[in-house]
Scaffold this motif. Structure first.
Motif, PDB file in Angstrom:
ATOM      1  N   TYR A 184       0.859  -1.182   0.000  1.00 26.42           N
ATOM      2  CA  TYR A 184       0.000   0.000   0.000  1.00 26.42           C
ATOM      3  C   TYR A 184       0.892   1.227   0.000  1.00 26.42           C
ATOM      4  O   TYR A 184       1.823   1.315   0.799  1.00 26.42           O
ATOM      5  N   VAL A 217      -7.524   7.757   4.630  1.00 25.00           N
ATOM      6  CA  VAL A 217      -8.201   6.679   5.349  1.00 25.00           C
ATOM      7  C   VAL A 217      -7.226   5.741   6.050  1.00 25.00           C
ATOM      8  O   VAL A 217      -7.356   5.457   7.230  1.00 25.00           O
ATOM      9  N   PHE A 218      -6.232   5.269   5.308  1.00 27.11           N
ATOM     10  CA  PHE A 218      -5.319   4.294   5.902  1.00 27.11           C
ATOM     11  C   PHE A 218      -4.045   4.920   6.435  1.00 27.11           C
ATOM     12  O   PHE A 218      -3.216   4.254   7.026  1.00 27.11           O
ATOM     13  N   GLU A 276      -3.058   6.738   8.850  1.00 29.37           N
ATOM     14  CA  GLU A 276      -2.736   6.569  10.260  1.00 29.37           C
ATOM     15  C   GLU A 276      -2.206   5.161  10.544  1.00 29.37           C
ATOM     16  O   GLU A 276      -1.228   4.988  11.246  1.00 29.37           O
ATOM     17  N   ALA A 277      -2.869   4.183   9.954  1.00 27.72           N
ATOM     18  CA  ALA A 277      -2.463   2.804  10.181  1.00 27.72           C
ATOM     19  C   ALA A 277      -1.085   2.547   9.598  1.00 27.72           C
ATOM     20  O   ALA A 277      -0.252   1.876  10.199  1.00 27.72           O
ATOM     21  N   LEU A 278      -0.821   3.104   8.406  1.00 29.69           N
ATOM     22  CA  LEU A 278       0.487   2.895   7.782  1.00 29.69           C
ATOM     23  C   LEU A 278       1.581   3.537   8.623  1.00 29.69           C
ATOM     24  O   LEU A 278       2.666   2.997   8.761  1.00 29.69           O
ATOM     25  N   ARG A 291       1.602   3.784  11.761  1.00 33.44           N
ATOM     26  CA  ARG A 291       1.831   3.012  12.973  1.00 33.44           C
ATOM     27  C   ARG A 291       2.603   1.729  12.713  1.00 33.44           C
ATOM     28  O   ARG A 291       3.528   1.404  13.413  1.00 33.44           O
ATOM     29  N   ILE A 317       2.376  -2.170   4.618  1.00 28.30           N
ATOM     30  CA  ILE A 317       1.426  -3.277   4.617  1.00 28.30           C
ATOM     31  C   ILE A 317       1.336  -3.802   3.188  1.00 28.30           C
ATOM     32  O   ILE A 317       1.205  -3.026   2.239  1.00 28.30           O
ATOM     33  N   VAL A 318       1.399  -5.121   3.071  1.00 27.22           N
ATOM     34  CA  VAL A 318       1.366  -5.716   1.735  1.00 27.22           C
ATOM     35  C   VAL A 318      -0.044  -5.649   1.172  1.00 27.22           C
ATOM     36  O   VAL A 318      -1.021  -5.898   1.862  1.00 27.22           O
ATOM     37  N   LYS A 319      -0.116  -5.301  -0.111  1.00 28.20           N
ATOM     38  CA  LYS A 319      -1.420  -5.200  -0.736  1.00 28.20           C
ATOM     39  C   LYS A 319      -1.722  -6.428  -1.579  1.00 28.20           C
ATOM     40  O   LYS A 319      -2.855  -6.878  -1.655  1.00 28.20           O
ATOM     41  N   ASN A 320      -0.726  -6.958  -2.219  1.00 30.86           N
ATOM     42  CA  ASN A 320      -1.011  -8.024  -3.177  1.00 30.86           C
ATOM     43  C   ASN A 320       0.200  -8.924  -3.399  1.00 30.86           C
ATOM     44  O   ASN A 320       1.328  -8.451  -3.473  1.00 30.86           O
TER      45      ASN A 320
END
Ligand code: HEM
Lengths: 551, 394
Positions: free
Chosen positions: A276, A284-285, A287-289, A291, A295-298
């Motif tokens: 990602y 949207v994401f 904040e999560a990234l 932290r 993150i793997v997307k595919n």
């Protein structure tokens, strides 16, 4: 065995508790009980009747629900112990000694014990398999023991029951009609209301039997059948040929035959791993990234599937194109009953290495050559008549043993070479050992093979499955669901209405579960037709609540 | 971002609605003298109306979050646990519709409230989906499972009411001990919420490096003062407390630290409570359970298992197997989460058989229902945080 004859004239099989026809209690126990046990209609069950031979004993053992529950609990407990530490197949080592070392290192004495007791491979252990076998046996025997007599007695039941049966029901009422109707009028209205509530109403000798949802009684037997079919499917998996489970590693650009699927070939065109990105993830994401990092997307392997041509000679590799497909996680490639899954990957495996031959002193180059690590050639011709002979190749170099370099595996994780460098000046050749970041020479050489660049590619780890038992398992699952729904969402309700010797009304009712709804039905019938009030002999609170209300 | 904050607000509204509804159900039970009377009470009616409104906003939370992230909000610990709380309320509404008894709401809603608070302690940001979760089976499997589990939990709620009514709390007994233990467990969860919120408000943070169980270096952030240090830890933040104990690699010392802080807080809360009321905490709730009809509670306990069991089987076993086959190439892999779903299923199968043939009704059946609840919670919390396999959300 002899039959037992009831006062009503019906001949019951030996072991019957309640007369199949009129419901009179046949045993002392039933005669003495206040509320009669209606399970299996008091019919004669093999397990309750024959207790002599070894077969009887085994039969009785497995048909007991007490034993059945004990087996279920045993499976439950063993399964739970198996989750204490990781199971064998999640531990990344290969030999038994390494397993022991692994459990010991991480879990100390408990780990050693876990290993020694065989708990580290719980679900493949013989005792676990035996437990599952006993579970299956128990389900089969317990079901047969009950379903046949239950079926017979439900079929034979009479509308008019003996008063001793009525009086021993959990729900029972007796008296004159509450409303301003006579007994016959109450009967007629009750019948009308019961039909409205979708009961099947049978009339006989001035008695009514209203019955609903008898089919739900078969629910447990249907669901047990589903379970047995499922277990049978699991059993079949042990037989070779029912079940293909292979893995393959395939490099980008490679064409390989698919293990387990002899007619088919697969070519990997590309392996893709995407993350990602901040931009696409937007707010949207974001904040999560922040932290967790990336993150793997595919994960994806683009492949082309080929099939061996049909009418060619054996051994020929003539192939026809079948399809292009992108295998991603959750979207396996499907063909001819096979499924190919994206399971694993390795990035940047060495594919080829480019080297050059130079004269050490001047740094002069004789040109470059590329070694294909899958298929290294013996001789590389260079400029000015120079030549390099590759006389030794070690794909996964792991040091020197007995004076010989050794390779750990055929995978080029750490390639090493022995070259023989032939130049116009040294036509007899100079030998050199070249590995990553190191060059060894037996004696001082004038020439050297130098590393220039390396090309890499990705490898996909794929799993190939073909499972002929899946349909059996699925059918088992569906039958189980039908049975469990049939037995849980409907209940078998019966209401008996008849007259006693004084000409008063008598009501009794039974359901296998959900008494609350049965009572609601009864209340409706009562309101409409003036049937006498009933009591629920198990609801002790209800009486005290009413008294409270009256105070 | 609009949708995401709308979603958060809707969740807050439903949370408050559940609190208010609980009070109304309490009023309904308190004012009446028995089940038959409080069934007709207006308080109960208002209670259920507020519950339904709360549930609708809760569903609104779920849908708006789904729209904001583009995937069903069931992909991490916060989302999953919050959905569990929501479905628990849904399951309660279903059983209220069937049996119309406010006492069920009085006990079911607080459990949902605790569950949603618990969920809120986990990182709430929307995470993108990892490849393994990208499938419509995520929605199908997880929703069905959660609905099934929520209905099964209602059985434990009815069981608790039954036990509170029937266990004699005036003299010491095994039953009294275990019932009080259930109360303590609930207070410990509150302890977690309280301590976690406290440290969050103070903005506590401590960073460490450590060596993981495969002997690789790794990093970790603590939100609690570190009582326990990870294997071979080194502090990266200045001026934070030095861990008191160092743990071996298999122990997640951060989880352990959180756990110990929560338990400590919970125990302090419990002791304070005991000091104030000077008798078992269960006695506080007993008067509310006394008026319930035992037969009805027993029946609700059984009926909710009957309704929930097929749904659970479908979601947690059948759909799970279909998806596992699609995603991991095998329908069953003895992963801890899978095994615990199987254990839950076997447990309720045992429950049904015991009830059916050994006549385990009333108190025994109520205890079993409470144990079932514990197993479900164990699978939700402990297996995720401690045993962590493929399904780990943490
Ligand atoms: C994991 C395994 C099993 C499952 C999932 C299962 C499932 C069920 C279910 C859902 C019911 C209906 C319960 C109710 O309506 O309250 C039932 C009934 C029953 N089961 Fe099982 N069962 C299992 C194993 C066994 C075993 C091992 C036995 C052997 C003793 C057994 C014997 C029975 C009997 C006798 C009934 C009652 C039948 C009736 O009411 O006519 N079951 N089972």
């Amino acid at each position: 065995m002899s039959k037992i004859k009831c006062q009503c004239g019906h001949e019951n099989p030996f072991g019957t508790v309640l007369c199949e026809a009129c419901g009179r209690p046949m045993t002392e126990e039933a005669k003495n009980s206040e509320v009669v046990d209606m399970r299996y209609e008091g019919s004669a069950r093999r397990s309750q009747t024959y207790k002599r031979s070894v077969i009887d004993k085994i039969w009785n053992f497995f048909s007991s629900v007490k034993i059945g529950v004990a087996i279920i609990v045993a499976v439950l407990a063993t399964s739970a112990i198996g989750t204490l530490f990781p199971q064998k197949f999640y531990v990344p080592v290969n030999s038994e000694a390494e397993y022991l070392a692994y459990y010991e290192r991480l879990y100390g004495i408990f780990g050693t014990l876990y290993y020694k007791l065989g708990f580290y491979d719980m679900y493949n252990s013989w005792w676990f398999k035996i437990l599952i076998g006993m579970l299956g046996t128990s389900i089969i025997i317990a079901s047969i023991d009950r379903v046949v007599p239950l079926y017979k007695s439900l079929k034979k039941q009479r509308t008019k029951r003996h008063m001793s049966f009525m009086k021993r029901q959990r729900i029972f009422g007796e008296g004159v009609p509450q409303q301003d109707v006579d007994v016959e009028g109450a009967f007629a209205k009750a019948e009308e209301e019961l039909r409205k509530l979708r009961y099947n109403v049978k009339k006989e000798d001035g008695a009514i039997l209203a019955e609903k949802n008898r089919f739900s009684r078969w629910g447990p037997y249907v669901n047990h059948t589903g379970l047995i079919i499922f277990l049978f499917g699991v059993l079949l998996r042990g037989i070779p040929g029912f079940y293909v489970d292979e893995t393959m590693w395939i490099r980008e650009g490679e064409l390989r035959s698919i293990p387990g699927a002899p007619e088919y070939y697969l070519k990997s065109n590309d392996f893709i791993m995407e993350m990602y990105t901040k931009e696409e993830a937007d707010e949207v994401f974001g904040e999560a990234l922040d932290r967790v990092g990336s993150i793997v997307k595919n994960y994806q392997t683009d492949v082309t599937l080929y099939k061996k041509k049909e009418d060619v000679l054996p051994g020929s590799t003539d192939m026809e194109f079948v399809k292009d497909y992108s295998i991603i996680v959750n979207k396996p490639l499907k063909f001819d009953g096979y499924n190919v899954f994206q399971m694993d990957y390795r990035l940047n495996e060495l594919k080829s290495m480019t080297m050059q031959l130079i004269e050490k002193e001047s740094g002069k180059s004789f040109g470059e050559f590329t070694i294909d690590l899958d298929d290294p050639k013996g001789v590389y011709d260079l400029n000015e008549g120079a030549r390099v002979n590759l006389i030794g190749y070690y794909a996964d170099y792991d040091g020197v043993e007995n004076g010989e370099p050794v390779s750990k595996s055929p995978i080029p994780n750490n390639p090493a070479f022995i070259f023989d460098m032939i130049t116009p000046e040294k036509p007899q050749g100079e030998k050199s050992f070249v590995a990553i970041r190191q060059t060894l020479e037996t004696e001082e050489n004038a020439y050297q093979v130098k590393f220039v660049s390396a090309e890499t590619r990705d490898i996909s780890g794929l799993t190939i499955r073909k499972d002929k038992t899946l349909y059996i398992l699925l059918i088992g699952g569906i039958i189980f669901m039908i049975g469990v729904i049939q037995g849980s969402y409907w209940n078998h309700r019966r209401i008996w209405i008849q007259k006693n010797e004084q000409g008063q009304l008598v009501v009794a009712a039974h359901t296998n579960k959900n008494w609350f709804s049965l009572k609601k039905d009864l209340d409706k019938v009562q309101d409409y037709s003036g049937l006498p009030t009933y009591v629920d002999r198990q609801d002790t609170d209800a009486t005290s609540e009413q008294e409270e209300g009256e105070k | 971002m609009e949708l995401a904050s709308l979603s958060a607000n809707l969740l807050l509204v439903s949370f408050i609605a559940y609190l208010v509804a609980t009070l109304f159900f309490g009023g309904a039970v308190k004012k009446a003298s028995s089940e038959t009377t409080y069934k007709k009470s207006h308080w109960g009616l208002i209670g259920i109306i507020i519950t339904v409104i709360g549930f609708l906003t809760n569903v609104g939370y779920f849908i708006t979050r789904w729209m904001a992230s583009g995937h069903i909000p069931l992909s991490n610990m916060f989302e999953f646990t919050a959905a569990f709380g929501m479905m628990l309320v849904g399951a309660f509404i279903l059983l209220f519709y069937l049996y119309r008894t406010p006492s069920l709401g009085l006990f079911a809603l607080p459990i949902a409230i605790i569950m949603i608070s618990y969920a809120s302690m986990f990182p709430k940001e929307i995470t993108p989906l990892i490849p393994a979760l990208k499938s419509h089976w995520l929605a199908i499997h997880v929703i069905t499972t959660v609905i099934g589990e929520a209905i099964l939990v209602i059985s434990a709620v009815a069981g608790l009411v039954y036990l509170l009514k029937h266990v004699d709390l005036t003299k010491p007994s095994k039953q009294r001990f275990w019932l009080e233990a259930v109360m303590v467990a609930l207070i410990l969860v509150v302890g977690f919420v309280v301590s976690s919120t406290t440290f969050k408000l103070t903005g506590y943070e401590a960073h460490f490096t450590y060596v993981d169980k495969n002997e690789k270096p790794a990093k970790i952030e603590y939100n609690y003062p570190p009582l326990f240090g990870m294997n071979g830890y080194e502090a990266q933040t200045e001026g934070v407390m030095e861990p008191v104990f160092e743990m071996p690699a298999i122990v997640n010392a951060k989880t352990l630290t959180t756990f110990v802080w929560s338990v400590a807080t919970g125990i302090v809360l419990y002791i304070l409570l005991r000091l104030i009321i000077r008798r078992p905490v269960a006695t506080l709730l007993q008067p509310f359970a006394k008026k319930a009809n035992s037969q009805l509670m027993d029946e609700i306990g059984y009926r909710s298992v009957l309704i929930g069991f097929p749904v659970f089987t479908l979601g947690a076993l059948i759909f799970a197997m279909i998806w596992a086959h699609e995603a991991w190439s095998r329908f069953w892999g003895w992963d801890p989460k899978e095994v615990w779903a199987l254990i839950t299923w076997l447990f309720y199968a045992a429950f049904l058989h015991l009830r059916l043939s050994k006549g385990w009704e009333g108190e025994k059946s109520a205890w079993l229902a409470v144990i079932g609840f514990i197993i479900i919670m164990f699978n939700l919390i402990a297996v995720n945080l401690i045993i962590a396999g493929l399904h780990s959300y943490a």
